[in-house]
Design a protein around this motif. Structure first.
Motif, PDB file in Angstrom:
ATOM      1  N   GLY A   1      -1.269   3.264   6.918  1.00 29.78           N
ATOM      2  CA  GLY A   1      -2.483   2.784   7.543  1.00 29.78           C
ATOM      3  C   GLY A   1      -3.730   3.335   6.893  1.00 29.78           C
ATOM      4  N   GLY A   2      -4.809   2.566   6.991  1.00 34.10           N
ATOM      5  CA  GLY A   2      -6.098   3.035   6.529  1.00 34.10           C
ATOM      6  C   GLY A   2      -6.193   3.300   5.051  1.00 34.10           C
ATOM      7  N   ASN A   3      -5.528   2.439   4.264  1.00 36.36           N
ATOM      8  CA  ASN A   3      -5.636   2.629   2.813  1.00 36.36           C
ATOM      9  C   ASN A   3      -5.639   1.277   2.107  1.00 36.36           C
ATOM     10  N   ILE A   4      -5.917   1.317   0.813  1.00 37.38           N
ATOM     11  CA  ILE A   4      -6.103   0.090   0.048  1.00 37.38           C
ATOM     12  C   ILE A   4      -4.815  -0.723   0.032  1.00 37.38           C
ATOM     13  N   GLN A   5      -4.950  -1.999   0.282  1.00 40.46           N
ATOM     14  CA  GLN A   5      -3.830  -2.921   0.143  1.00 40.46           C
ATOM     15  C   GLN A   5      -4.057  -3.775  -1.094  1.00 40.46           C
TER      16      GLN A   5
ATOM     17  N   SER B   1       0.847  -1.181   0.000  1.00 44.24           N
ATOM     18  CA  SER B   1       0.000   0.000   0.000  1.00 44.24           C
ATOM     19  C   SER B   1       0.886   1.236   0.000  1.00 44.24           C
TER      20      SER B   1
END
Lengths: 113, 113
Positions: free
Chosen positions: A98-102, A94
């Motif tokens: 944190g808190g984003n598309i993987q 990604s």
């Protein structure tokens, strides 16, 4: 653009051996996460590395370790293999920590005999 | 979501019908959610995501609904096609600072021609 690439695609080991799995993230991505997926279940988080530092660790024994290199590629090491380590090991990259598309690679299928 | 091991929940639909896949998540503090599609022998593929400050988000042929009150996610697929046949996972990110995604058990969608 190339997606997340993992090597090898398949691996057969015996109990007690050690294994190293490799992952190259999408170009420009600085975070790599590792997951274990046992047949019939969802992936389970093992590690995350972001900017070459460990950002998160799942509930896995110390036999599991990882690192991230200056080019953001990553290796997952598993020591003293057990039969229960047989699984599909997935790498995801990604852009940020944190808190984003993987985005996932196709995985490495590990069989421990 | 509840883990059911090898016995994945299944959904069978006729080609052209709409599909609704449901997911219960566990952590009321989770603020980011993703739906993934996984075909046999492949890694999970990103479909759509939603943050906790939204209750609905639409993509191409897909809609995700989030009900924080009951900790429930759903994925709606319009005009389901045979190529949509796969296992679908919802994933929650309980810690914004890292990419530790918690996956549900998955639902196997079968589209009948």
């Amino acid at each position: 653009d190339a997606g997340v690439t993992q090597s090898p695609t398949h691996l057969i080991k015996t109990r007690g051996q050690q294994v190293t799995l490799r992952c190259s993230p999408i170009s420009g991505h600085k975070s790599v996460s590792w997951y274990q997926q046992v047949l019939g279940q969802g992936p389970q988080f093992i590690f995350q590395y972001y900017e070459k530092e460990e950002r998160g660790r799942g509930n896995f024994p110390d036999r599991f370790s990882a690192r991230q290199f200056p080019n953001y590629s990553s290796e997952l090491n598993v020591n003293a293999l057990l039969l229960g380590d047989s699984a599909l090991y997935l790498c995801a990259s990604s852009h940020s920590g944190g808190g984003n598309i993987q985005y996932f690679g196709a995985g490495t299928r590990l069989s421990v005999l | 979501g509840e883990s059911v091991g090898l016995h994945l929940p299944t959904l069978s639909v006729q080609e052209g019908d709409n599909s609704i896949i449901n997911c219960a998540y566990s952590n009321s503090a989770s603020d980011y959610f993703i739906w993934y599609k996984q075909e046999s022998g492949k890694g999970p593929q990103f479909i759509i995501d939603i943050r906790s400050n939204m209750d609905k988000r639409q993509g191409q042929r897909v809609t995700v609904l989030l009900n924080k009150t009951v900790k429930h996610l759903s994925l709606q697929i319009a005009a389901t096609q045979p190529g949509d046949s796969a296992v679908y996972f919802c994933a929650e990110n309980p810690t914004y600072n890292n990419n530790d995604m918690r996956f549900g058990a998955g639902t196997r969608l079968t589209v009948k021609p």
